[in-house]
Write an enzyme that holds these catalytic residues in place. Structure first.
Site, short mmCIF file in Angstrom:
data_model
loop_
_atom_site.label_atom_id
_atom_site.label_comp_id
_atom_site.label_asym_id
_atom_site.label_seq_id
_atom_site.Cartn_x
_atom_site.Cartn_y
_atom_site.Cartn_z
N LYS A 4 -0.86 -0.81 -4.08
CA LYS A 4 -2.40 -0.32 -4.01
C LYS A 4 -2.19 1.09 -3.77
O LYS A 4 -1.57 1.52 -2.69
CB LYS A 4 -3.10 -1.06 -2.52
N SER A 25 -6.78 2.18 -4.73
CA SER A 25 -7.38 1.96 -3.33
C SER A 25 -8.58 2.83 -3.17
O SER A 25 -8.70 4.06 -3.58
CB SER A 25 -6.31 2.61 -2.38
N GLY A 26 -9.55 2.18 -2.61
CA GLY A 26 -10.97 2.88 -2.77
C GLY A 26 -11.31 4.31 -2.28
O GLY A 26 -11.62 5.18 -3.02
N TRP A 33 0.96 -1.22 0.02
CA TRP A 33 0.22 -0.03 0.01
C TRP A 33 0.97 1.31 -0.01
O TRP A 33 1.65 1.48 1.04
CB TRP A 33 -0.83 -0.22 1.40
N TYR A 75 1.21 4.90 0.46
CA TYR A 75 0.48 6.20 0.69
C TYR A 75 1.39 7.10 0.93
O TYR A 75 2.02 7.26 2.31
CB TYR A 75 -0.50 5.84 1.90
P1 FBP Z 1 -11.13 1.93 1.48
O1 FBP Z 1 -11.46 1.43 -0.08
O2 FBP Z 1 -12.36 1.75 2.42
O3 FBP Z 1 -10.45 3.09 1.34
O4 FBP Z 1 -9.79 0.80 2.09
C1 FBP Z 1 -8.62 0.81 1.69
C2 FBP Z 1 -7.81 1.00 2.65
O5 FBP Z 1 -6.45 1.29 2.29
C3 FBP Z 1 -8.03 -0.17 3.85
O6 FBP Z 1 -7.10 -1.05 3.67
C4 FBP Z 1 -7.41 0.90 5.04
O7 FBP Z 1 -7.99 0.50 6.17
C5 FBP Z 1 -7.74 2.34 4.84
O8 FBP Z 1 -7.92 2.52 3.44
C6 FBP Z 1 -6.88 3.29 5.10
O9 FBP Z 1 -7.28 4.53 4.79
P2 FBP Z 1 -6.74 5.87 5.45
O10 FBP Z 1 -5.23 5.65 5.83
O11 FBP Z 1 -6.59 6.62 4.05
O12 FBP Z 1 -7.37 6.42 6.35
#
Ligand code: FBP
Length: 254
Positions: A177, A202-203, A144, A146
């Site tokens: 992701k 990532s959703g 992931w 981010y």
């Molecule tokens: P969503 O599709 O609900 O965004 O889920 C993806 C995800 O990466 C989850 O695996 C994780 O819990 C969440 O988003 C973390 O999102 P953030 O760190 O942006 O709050």
């Protein structure tokens, strides 16, 4: 890279149902129905997803030795954090042992790297060790990526999203992701930067379903192989319908 992805892809495409939010955001993300992990696992099966994303605790209690284990691939989220501790420089701690992940049936591990955080070096080092072990155990390593931290002005700018894509490739992730950067062209740059590393969307937080479906279409056109989605499915009024609509875009006639 591809050899590790066999169990968690279908015709080279993916749709994973993400459900690690109990740790990342707390139970406020859920209603009475979605608080129940069995409801989510049933949904993942009914929607013919290519995998479920769970933290280790949920996986060992609700997936391991259950009716789901032989029918639904598990992507075990091997690090995580809560959002109770607010900091400019996030760090996601390892939460489960990789040998146990294999034992309870994981086909892949998922690891969050906060690119641009003061702790990115530590996370990159940890991921590289876990990736090596995952491959030894014949599991895929999904990153992931981010961008988040005091040096990141805009977490979803095109530039930083392309950088996230490239980092996945540089670190040898089988799949990354990443979040949507707001445009198909921008996302295409990230997919290109990721080279042989597969890219999934990532959703993100719940949005209007038409808007979300448009985003899924856009990333597929940009070269993504699918999506890993949580809230935009199980926070919908009709989760199964939402899931199938996303599935239709990703898989079409496949
Ligand atoms: P969503 O599709 O609900 O965004 O889920 C993806 C995800 O990466 C989850 O695996 C994780 O819990 C969440 O988003 C973390 O999102 P953030 O760190 O942006 O709050």
């Amino acid at each position: 890279m591809e050899k590790y992805l066999k169990k968690i892809t279908q015709n080279g495409r993916v749709l994973y149902l993400a459900y690690d939010h109990g740790l990342e955001h707390g139970p406020r993300d859920f209603n009475e129905t979605t608080l129940d992990p069995n409801y989510i696992l049933d949904l993942a099966l009914k929607g013919r997803t290519t995998g479920i994303i769970l933290q280790g605790g949920l996986a060992q209690e609700y997936y391991y030795k259950s009716k789901y284990q032989s029918r639904l691939p598990l992507i075990l989220k091997i690090n995580g954090k809560t959002n109770l501790y607010q900091t400019k420089n996030p760090y996601s701690a390892v939460t489960y042992d990789i040998l146990d992940a294999k034992k309870i049936g994981a086909s892949a591990i998922g690891y969050t790297l906060y690119l641009g955080s003061a702790f990115e070096a530590k996370m990159m080092e940890e991921f590289s060790r876990l990736r090596f072990k995952a491959h030894q155990l014949n599991m895929a390593a999904i990153l992931w990526v981010y961008p988040r931290g005091e040096f990141i002005a805009d977490e979803t700018s095109e530039e930083v999203t392309a950088y996230a894509g490239r980092v996945g490739l540089e670190l040898g992730a089988d799949m990354i992701k990443i979040k949507y950067c707001g445009s198909e062209n921008g996302f295409r740059k990230a997919v290109k930067a990721a080279g042989k590393t597969k890219v999934v969307l990532s959703g993100g937080p719940k949005t209007e379903s038409e808007d979300f479906l448009a985003t899924v279409k856009s990333v597929m056109k940009a070269g993504a192989i699918g999506a890993a989605v949580g809230r935009n499915i199980w926070q919908s009024k009709e989760p199964e319908k939402a899931l199938l609509a996303i599935r239709e875009i990703i898989f079409g006639n496949l």
